[in-house]
Design a protein around this motif. Structure first.
Motif, PDB file in Angstrom:
ATOM      1  N   SER A   1       0.809  -1.089   0.204  1.00 48.83           N
ATOM      2  CA  SER A   1      -0.104  -0.156   0.082  1.00 48.83           C
ATOM      3  C   SER A   1       0.878   1.301  -0.220  1.00 48.83           C
ATOM      4  CB  SER A   1      -1.118   0.053   1.097  1.00 48.83           C
ATOM      5  OG  SER A   1      -0.228  -0.069   2.492  1.00 48.83           O
ATOM      6  N   SER A   2       0.352   2.455  -0.664  1.00 43.45           N
ATOM      7  CA  SER A   2       0.794   3.659  -0.761  1.00 43.45           C
ATOM      8  C   SER A   2       2.298   3.973  -0.862  1.00 43.45           C
ATOM      9  CB  SER A   2       0.435   4.540   0.801  1.00 43.45           C
ATOM     10  OG  SER A   2       0.841   3.736   1.791  1.00 43.45           O
ATOM     11  N   LEU A   3       3.128   4.307  -0.081  1.00 40.64           N
ATOM     12  CA  LEU A   3       4.350   4.868  -0.852  1.00 40.64           C
ATOM     13  C   LEU A   3       5.126   3.401  -0.709  1.00 40.64           C
ATOM     14  CD1 LEU A   3       6.759   6.612  -1.150  1.00 40.64           C
ATOM     15  CD2 LEU A   3       7.064   7.139   1.114  1.00 40.64           C
ATOM     16  N   THR A   4       5.034   2.516   0.099  1.00 45.00           N
ATOM     17  CA  THR A   4       5.586   1.228   0.133  1.00 45.00           C
ATOM     18  C   THR A   4       5.128   0.493  -1.132  1.00 45.00           C
ATOM     19  OG1 THR A   4       5.563   1.212   2.449  1.00 45.00           O
ATOM     20  CG2 THR A   4       5.972  -1.134   1.406  1.00 45.00           C
ATOM     21  N   ALA A   5       3.870   0.721  -1.702  1.00 47.64           N
ATOM     22  CA  ALA A   5       3.529   0.037  -3.062  1.00 47.64           C
ATOM     23  C   ALA A   5       4.529   0.784  -4.197  1.00 47.64           C
ATOM     24  CB  ALA A   5       2.276   0.422  -3.099  1.00 47.64           C
ATOM     25  N   ALA A   6       4.781   1.979  -3.866  1.00 45.71           N
ATOM     26  CA  ALA A   6       5.569   2.522  -5.026  1.00 45.71           C
ATOM     27  C   ALA A   6       6.947   2.067  -4.899  1.00 45.71           C
ATOM     28  CB  ALA A   6       5.661   4.185  -4.835  1.00 45.71           C
ATOM     29  N   PHE A   7       7.415   2.036  -3.798  1.00 45.19           N
ATOM     30  CA  PHE A   7       8.711   1.216  -3.409  1.00 45.19           C
ATOM     31  C   PHE A   7       8.859  -0.353  -4.129  1.00 45.19           C
ATOM     32  CE2 PHE A   7       9.579   3.617   0.888  1.00 45.19           C
ATOM     33  CZ  PHE A   7       9.990   4.757   0.090  1.00 45.19           C
ATOM     34  N   THR A   8       7.734  -0.720  -3.785  1.00 46.50           N
ATOM     35  CA  THR A   8       7.610  -2.413  -4.279  1.00 46.50           C
ATOM     36  C   THR A   8       7.909  -2.354  -5.803  1.00 46.50           C
ATOM     37  OG1 THR A   8       6.499  -2.642  -2.357  1.00 46.50           O
ATOM     38  CG2 THR A   8       6.408  -4.490  -4.204  1.00 46.50           C
ATOM     39  N   ILE A   9       7.253  -1.460  -6.533  1.00 47.16           N
ATOM     40  CA  ILE A   9       7.372  -1.120  -8.044  1.00 47.16           C
ATOM     41  C   ILE A   9       8.919  -1.091  -8.443  1.00 47.16           C
ATOM     42  CG2 ILE A   9       7.123   0.346 -10.090  1.00 47.16           C
ATOM     43  CD1 ILE A   9       4.140   0.846  -8.958  1.00 47.16           C
TER      44      ILE A   9
ATOM     45  N   THR B   1      -3.173   2.110  -3.836  1.00 51.71           N
ATOM     46  CA  THR B   1      -2.905   3.665  -3.811  1.00 51.71           C
ATOM     47  C   THR B   1      -1.420   3.686  -4.011  1.00 51.71           C
ATOM     48  OG1 THR B   1      -4.674   3.856  -2.334  1.00 51.71           O
ATOM     49  CG2 THR B   1      -3.426   5.927  -2.964  1.00 51.71           C
ATOM     50  N   PRO B   2      -0.826   3.042  -4.874  1.00 53.47           N
ATOM     51  CA  PRO B   2       0.707   3.229  -4.983  1.00 53.47           C
ATOM     52  C   PRO B   2       1.120   4.730  -5.336  1.00 53.47           C
ATOM     53  CG  PRO B   2      -0.079   2.120  -6.999  1.00 53.47           C
ATOM     54  CD  PRO B   2      -1.305   2.281  -6.079  1.00 53.47           C
ATOM     55  N   SER B   3       1.650   5.325  -4.792  1.00 51.87           N
ATOM     56  CA  SER B   3       2.291   6.702  -5.036  1.00 51.87           C
ATOM     57  C   SER B   3       3.631   7.137  -4.380  1.00 51.87           C
ATOM     58  CB  SER B   3       1.093   7.666  -4.459  1.00 51.87           C
ATOM     59  OG  SER B   3       1.503   9.104  -4.545  1.00 51.87           O
ATOM     60  N   GLY B   4       4.432   7.740  -5.239  1.00 56.35           N
ATOM     61  CA  GLY B   4       5.782   8.346  -4.454  1.00 56.35           C
ATOM     62  C   GLY B   4       5.423   9.514  -3.797  1.00 56.35           C
ATOM     63  N   LEU B   5       4.237   9.958  -3.822  1.00 52.12           N
ATOM     64  CA  LEU B   5       4.133  11.210  -3.194  1.00 52.12           C
ATOM     65  C   LEU B   5       4.567  12.583  -3.840  1.00 52.12           C
ATOM     66  CD1 LEU B   5       3.956  10.100   0.811  1.00 52.12           C
ATOM     67  CD2 LEU B   5       1.951  10.300  -1.244  1.00 52.12           C
ATOM     68  N   SER B   6       5.303  12.551  -4.779  1.00 52.92           N
ATOM     69  CA  SER B   6       5.780  13.568  -5.647  1.00 52.92           C
ATOM     70  C   SER B   6       5.704  13.350  -7.035  1.00 52.92           C
ATOM     71  CB  SER B   6       7.355  13.716  -5.184  1.00 52.92           C
ATOM     72  OG  SER B   6       7.672  14.166  -4.018  1.00 52.92           O
TER      73      SER B   6
ATOM     74  N   PHE C   1      -3.824  11.776   0.188  1.00 54.67           N
ATOM     75  CA  PHE C   1      -2.719  12.186  -0.338  1.00 54.67           C
ATOM     76  C   PHE C   1      -2.458  12.178  -1.799  1.00 54.67           C
ATOM     77  CE2 PHE C   1      -1.538  10.216   3.820  1.00 54.67           C
ATOM     78  CZ  PHE C   1      -0.940  11.246   4.362  1.00 54.67           C
ATOM     79  N   THR C   2      -3.264  11.237  -2.401  1.00 60.56           N
ATOM     80  CA  THR C   2      -3.234  11.377  -3.930  1.00 60.56           C
ATOM     81  C   THR C   2      -4.496  10.849  -4.626  1.00 60.56           C
ATOM     82  OG1 THR C   2      -0.734  10.647  -3.805  1.00 60.56           O
ATOM     83  CG2 THR C   2      -1.889  10.636  -6.216  1.00 60.56           C
TER      84      THR C   2
END
Length: 302
Positions: A113-121, A138-143, A247-248
């Motif tokens: 989930s969320s930022l960790t999902a973006a890391f996982t990508i 909700t995969p997002s790098g928040l930027s 957040f996104t």
């Protein structure tokens, strides 16, 4: 911090310290020698004040009969070690990789989930051999798409020495702070927040040195532009997005998904939930994950 009945605590050693994870070990689960041969299903929690594997604890027991469940507390969170350091993106890319290498003998389906999902990508881009498929909430790098969270006024305030610790312990690591974060940032409907959730987040937030990872997160040190990476993803992926994610927005999520329709097989918006539908409406989330697993299994079958 409150593992479900029949789940036990184990750990591995990563380059940043001991990482605790939870897996089914005893009654009421009917475990036998065959269970060890089940395909791995890994659940990775997101970040926020007091985050831990508890975030997925209302969902992962539903899959015990079909998968070997692995739900870690990431380094700096929950019961895992909390090195007193400024955390960087590479710390999580490395330790997520190490966790999968040490616990999964075959490619894993990873739900994150969320930022960790973006890391996982990003881990899946670097090490596709570790993954069978991805289900991301909700995969997002928040930027994303050039939005720089690290330059916001709040992130700059959080980076102020001494003030950052004061803000953490007065604004986050107490019942009122946790309740406020859940109500304003994670949940669409405040009446879905019950005392056990607040208590679980608070226990994680009060672990020794828990402030280091949390402040690295809210200070923007872990944020990045996922749109610059997602086109390189090759692992079959399904994305779930809460309509009221604080957040996104789902519109940003759809833009990210549209960048790589080859890997991202489905994008599903869920109405009336926020950042963590798996805590807010776990039954619904289990149903959607089951649909995604069937779809991704079909696509990966020769």
């Amino acid at each position: 911090m409150f593992e479900p009945n029949g789940f036990g605590q184990r750990s591995i050693v990563t380059s940043l310290g001991r990482m605790v994870y939870y897996t089914a070990e005893s009654s009421p689960w009917n475990l036998n020698e065959v269970s060890a041969e089940l395909p791995p299903l890994v659940f990775l929690h997101g970040f926020g004040g007091g985050s831990s594997a508890y975030e997925w604890s209302k969902v992962y027991p539903a899959f015990v009969d079909e998968y070997r469940i692995l739900a870690p507390d990431l380094i700096g969170w929950g019961r895992s070690e909390h090195p007193a350091k400024s955390y960087k993106i590479d710390d999580y890319l490395t330790t997520i990789t190490e966790f999968l290498e040490q616990t999964c003998s075959t490619p894993a389906t990873v739900i994150a989930s969320s930022l960790t999902a973006a890391f996982t990508i990003r881990v899946a881009i670097q090490r596709p051999d570790l993954f069978k498929s991805l289900i991301l909430v909700t995969p997002s790098g928040l930027s994303d798409f050039g939005e720089d969270y690290g330059r916001t006024l709040f992130s700059q305030i959080v980076k102020t020495p001494v003030l950052d610790r004061i803000l953490y312990f007065t604004g986050i690591a107490n019942s009122a702070g946790i309740q406020s974060f859940l109500q304003n940032r994670q949940f669409a409907e405040p009446d879905r927040i019950y005392p056990e959730i607040v208590e679980a987040y608070l226990k994680s937030a009060l672990q020794p040195n828990a402030e280091y990872a949390a402040l690295s997160f809210v200070g923007g040190d872990l944020c990045f532009d996922l749109s610059l990476h997602i086109t390189q993803l090759t692992i079959p992926t399904a994305i779930l997005w809460g309509e009221k994610s604080a957040f996104t927005s789902p519109e940003t999520g759809q833009r990210l998904a549209n960048l790589n329709p080859t890997a991202i097989k489905v994008f599903q918006k869920i109405d009336h939930v926020g950042l963590t539908p798996h805590l807010e409406l776990p039954g619904l989330t289990i149903g959607v994950i089951r649909q995604f697993l069937k779809l991704l299994e079909t696509l990966s079958t020769p």
